[in-house]
Motif scaffolding. Structure first.
Motif, mmCIF file in Angstrom:
data_model
loop_
_atom_site.group_PDB
_atom_site.id
_atom_site.type_symbol
_atom_site.label_atom_id
_atom_site.label_comp_id
_atom_site.label_asym_id
_atom_site.label_seq_id
_atom_site.Cartn_x
_atom_site.Cartn_y
_atom_site.Cartn_z
ATOM 1 N N HIS A 170 4.713 -2.955 -4.573
ATOM 2 C CA HIS A 170 4.667 -1.535 -4.951
ATOM 3 C C HIS A 170 3.349 -0.898 -4.524
ATOM 4 C CE1 HIS A 170 2.883 -3.213 -8.801
ATOM 5 N NE2 HIS A 170 2.043 -2.243 -8.543
ATOM 6 N N GLU A 171 2.374 -1.707 -4.157
ATOM 7 C CA GLU A 171 1.061 -1.314 -3.599
ATOM 8 C C GLU A 171 0.107 -0.707 -4.633
ATOM 9 O OE1 GLU A 171 1.066 -2.767 -0.910
ATOM 10 O OE2 GLU A 171 2.831 -2.369 0.290
ATOM 11 N N THR A 172 0.531 0.343 -5.339
ATOM 12 C CA THR A 172 -0.245 0.842 -6.480
ATOM 13 C C THR A 172 0.714 1.524 -7.442
ATOM 14 O OG1 THR A 172 -1.949 2.328 -7.318
ATOM 15 C CG2 THR A 172 -0.854 3.025 -5.301
ATOM 16 N N PHE B 40 -7.810 -5.046 -1.104
ATOM 17 C CA PHE B 40 -7.759 -4.060 -0.021
ATOM 18 C C PHE B 40 -8.862 -4.420 0.974
ATOM 19 C CE2 PHE B 40 -10.244 -0.291 1.379
ATOM 20 C CZ PHE B 40 -9.390 0.144 2.374
ATOM 21 N N LEU B 41 -8.497 -4.485 2.255
ATOM 22 C CA LEU B 41 -9.494 -4.741 3.306
ATOM 23 C C LEU B 41 -9.492 -3.545 4.248
ATOM 24 C CD1 LEU B 41 -8.657 -8.488 4.163
ATOM 25 C CD2 LEU B 41 -10.451 -7.613 2.651
ATOM 26 N N PRO B 42 -10.631 -2.861 4.408
ATOM 27 C CA PRO B 42 -10.626 -1.652 5.238
ATOM 28 C C PRO B 42 -10.391 -1.990 6.707
ATOM 29 C CG PRO B 42 -12.859 -2.213 4.535
ATOM 30 C CD PRO B 42 -11.942 -3.168 3.831
ATOM 31 N N GLU C 162 -2.148 -6.612 13.224
ATOM 32 C CA GLU C 162 -3.458 -6.415 12.624
ATOM 33 C C GLU C 162 -3.408 -5.371 11.507
ATOM 34 O OE1 GLU C 162 -6.778 -5.190 15.154
ATOM 35 O OE2 GLU C 162 -7.964 -6.703 14.124
ATOM 36 N N ILE C 163 -2.939 -5.813 10.347
ATOM 37 C CA ILE C 163 -2.915 -4.953 9.166
ATOM 38 C C ILE C 163 -4.355 -4.571 8.827
ATOM 39 C CG2 ILE C 163 -2.278 -4.886 6.737
ATOM 40 C CD1 ILE C 163 -0.241 -7.047 7.253
ATOM 41 N N TYR C 164 -5.214 -5.597 8.868
ATOM 42 C CA TYR C 164 -6.653 -5.436 8.658
ATOM 43 C C TYR C 164 -7.315 -6.430 9.618
ATOM 44 C CZ TYR C 164 -4.929 -9.136 5.660
ATOM 45 O OH TYR C 164 -4.240 -10.219 5.191
ATOM 46 N N ARG D 100 -1.959 4.841 4.685
ATOM 47 C CA ARG D 100 -3.311 5.139 5.186
ATOM 48 C C ARG D 100 -4.213 3.919 5.272
ATOM 49 N NH1 ARG D 100 -6.122 9.518 2.090
ATOM 50 N NH2 ARG D 100 -7.671 9.168 3.737
ATOM 51 N N TYR D 101 -3.872 2.852 4.552
ATOM 52 C CA TYR D 101 -4.711 1.643 4.555
ATOM 53 C C TYR D 101 -4.310 0.659 5.655
ATOM 54 C CZ TYR D 101 -0.539 0.729 1.828
ATOM 55 O OH TYR D 101 0.768 0.680 1.421
ATOM 56 N N CYS D 102 -3.154 0.863 6.253
ATOM 57 C CA CYS D 102 -2.549 -0.208 7.053
ATOM 58 C C CYS D 102 -2.719 0.028 8.557
ATOM 59 C CB CYS D 102 -1.067 -0.319 6.702
ATOM 60 S SG CYS D 102 -0.254 -1.672 7.575
HETATM 61 N N1 SAM Z 1 6.644 -3.025 6.147
HETATM 62 C C1 SAM Z 1 6.728 -3.967 5.078
HETATM 63 C C2 SAM Z 1 6.440 -3.312 3.753
HETATM 64 O O1 SAM Z 1 6.231 -2.107 3.727
HETATM 65 O O2 SAM Z 1 6.515 -3.974 2.745
HETATM 66 C C3 SAM Z 1 5.899 -5.208 5.276
HETATM 67 C C4 SAM Z 1 4.677 -5.107 6.121
HETATM 68 S S1 SAM Z 1 3.245 -4.501 5.300
HETATM 69 C C5 SAM Z 1 2.148 -4.439 6.673
HETATM 70 C C6 SAM Z 1 2.721 -5.915 4.360
HETATM 71 C C7 SAM Z 1 1.653 -5.707 3.324
HETATM 72 O O3 SAM Z 1 0.378 -5.580 3.930
HETATM 73 C C8 SAM Z 1 1.739 -4.476 2.452
HETATM 74 O O4 SAM Z 1 2.631 -4.682 1.407
HETATM 75 C C9 SAM Z 1 0.299 -4.270 1.979
HETATM 76 O O5 SAM Z 1 0.120 -4.694 0.644
HETATM 77 C C10 SAM Z 1 -0.513 -5.148 2.930
HETATM 78 N N2 SAM Z 1 -1.611 -4.378 3.553
HETATM 79 C C11 SAM Z 1 -1.500 -3.384 4.437
HETATM 80 N N3 SAM Z 1 -2.713 -2.892 4.758
HETATM 81 C C12 SAM Z 1 -3.622 -3.604 4.058
HETATM 82 C C13 SAM Z 1 -5.050 -3.567 3.944
HETATM 83 N N4 SAM Z 1 -5.775 -2.691 4.640
HETATM 84 N N5 SAM Z 1 -5.649 -4.444 3.105
HETATM 85 C C14 SAM Z 1 -4.911 -5.347 2.412
HETATM 86 N N6 SAM Z 1 -3.571 -5.432 2.478
HETATM 87 C C15 SAM Z 1 -2.919 -4.562 3.283
#
Ligand code: SAM
Length: 319
Positions: A145-147, A215-217, A289-291, A53-55
């Motif tokens: 692991h993210e959280t 975390f960046l929205p 563009e993750i964020y 949901r954050y990505c």
């Molecule tokens: N698909 C792979 C995975 O699941 O590990 C790698 C790509 S994923 C986009 C890379 C990292 O981006 C994630 O592990 C997450 O921590 C980070 N990420 C995603 N959305 C983010 C956000 N809104 N703010 C900060 N970091 C974010």
């Protein structure tokens, strides 16, 4: 110090963190010296089947322009990075089924003769796929692991479970990869207890590297209106990660630099010793563009020169 959830939580909460930063910096110098390792990051596909949901890459984001590089261009870019002096290439993507295990295996095999270490960061896969990539020559795998809070994990990943993520990390470790883990700071719903658990989970999994970023929205996600994570809390988490995992490689994350460029510089005196430099082709890199972030066009060689100069200005040694 006997680090427990309670001691970590109370340390994270203390008003003055100066002495912890100093301890982390001393330990970093002892174990890692003055070098800052620069790693090339090549983002090769932003297609993703996941719904994190954050990505911004999540499958439901219809506003994102999707791209995937041809395998030949991935190899060519990696080899160009090797010629510029990089010793590690990180190949990162969303979970994109177009890239079958065989295609990724062939890419790794084509890059390895350059002598570069290959890090994959392509999400969760069955153990036999990780084994196959290891046999093809992959050296490292990055999977945060993210959280560490299983309920929060489930809220943020409606299609996934924390136990599966951690099981992938443990499989990678068992297969002999150097493993990279990590988590985000300031996720909506996260508490200091969660952060303490995040740090302990890094140690439990035995991460060789840990990426800790705010975390960046992203306005194109359902979490777009939440506040960003704190740069100060991110630096605190990095410093404690250094104390818990003295030999780990700890990057100053891209997300921290997007939030506060000064914090990205100062985290190198709080325990960090690695930085990633994008080598993704200019024509596609803004679509990864993750964020939201402001990206300048640069070629592989000038990007490297620039980051080396920044490292020297910090009084450290670029490697
Ligand atoms: N698909 C792979 C995975 O699941 O590990 C790698 C790509 S994923 C986009 C890379 C990292 O981006 C994630 O592990 C997450 O921590 C980070 N990420 C995603 N959305 C983010 C956000 N809104 N703010 C900060 N970091 C974010």
């Amino acid at each position: 110090m006997n680090w427990t959830e309670e001691t970590l939580r109370s340390t994270l909460a203390q008003p003055d963190f100066t002495s912890v930063y100093e301890q982390a910096d001393v330990l970093r110098r002892e174990r890692k010296g003055e070098e800052i390792q620069i790693r090339a990051l090549l983002e090769f596909s932003n297609y993703c089947k996941r719904q994190c949901r954050y990505c911004g890459l999540n499958a439901k984001n219809a506003r994102l322009t999707r791209f995937r590089l041809e395998p030949a261009e991935i190899v060519e870019t990696a080899l160009a990075a090797a010629e510029t002096g990089y010793h590690t290439i990180v190949l990162q993507s969303g979970e994109d089924g177009w890239f079958t295990p065989e295609i990724i295996g062939e890419i790794v095999q084509a890059i390895k003769p350059s002598g570069m270490a290959v890090t994959l960061s392509c999400g969760e896969h069955p153990e036999e796929v990780y084994r196959y990539w290891k046999e093809c020559g992959a050296d490292r795998y990055l999977l945060k692991h993210e959280t560490a809070d299983p309920d929060l994990y489930r809220q943020l990943h409606p299609d996934a479970w924390l136990k599966d993520r951690v099981s992938c990390q443990k499989n990678l470790k068992r297969l002999g990869y150097e493993t990279g883990g990590g988590f985000m700071v300031g996720l909506p719903g996260q508490t200091l207890d969660t952060l303490a658990q995040d740090l302990l989970l890094l140690r439990e999994v035995g991460c060789d590297m840990a990426g800790i970023g705010p975390f960046l929205p992203n306005p194109d996600t359902s979490l777009g209106s939440y506040p960003h994570g704190s740069a100060e809390m991110t630096r605190r988490a990095v410093a404690l990660a250094r104390l818990l995992l003295p030999d780990a490689n700890l990057p100053a994350t891209t997300a921290l630099g997007v939030l506060e460029p000064e914090a990205k510089r100062s985290v190198f005196s709080c325990g960090a010793n690695v930085v990633m430099q994008k080598v993704t082709p200019n024509r596609v890199k803004r679509f990864y563009e993750i964020y939201p972030s402001e990206l300048k066009d640069s070629d592989i060689s000038s990007g490297r020169t620039q980051i080396e100069e920044e490292i020297r200005r910090l009084g450290r040694v670029p490697v």
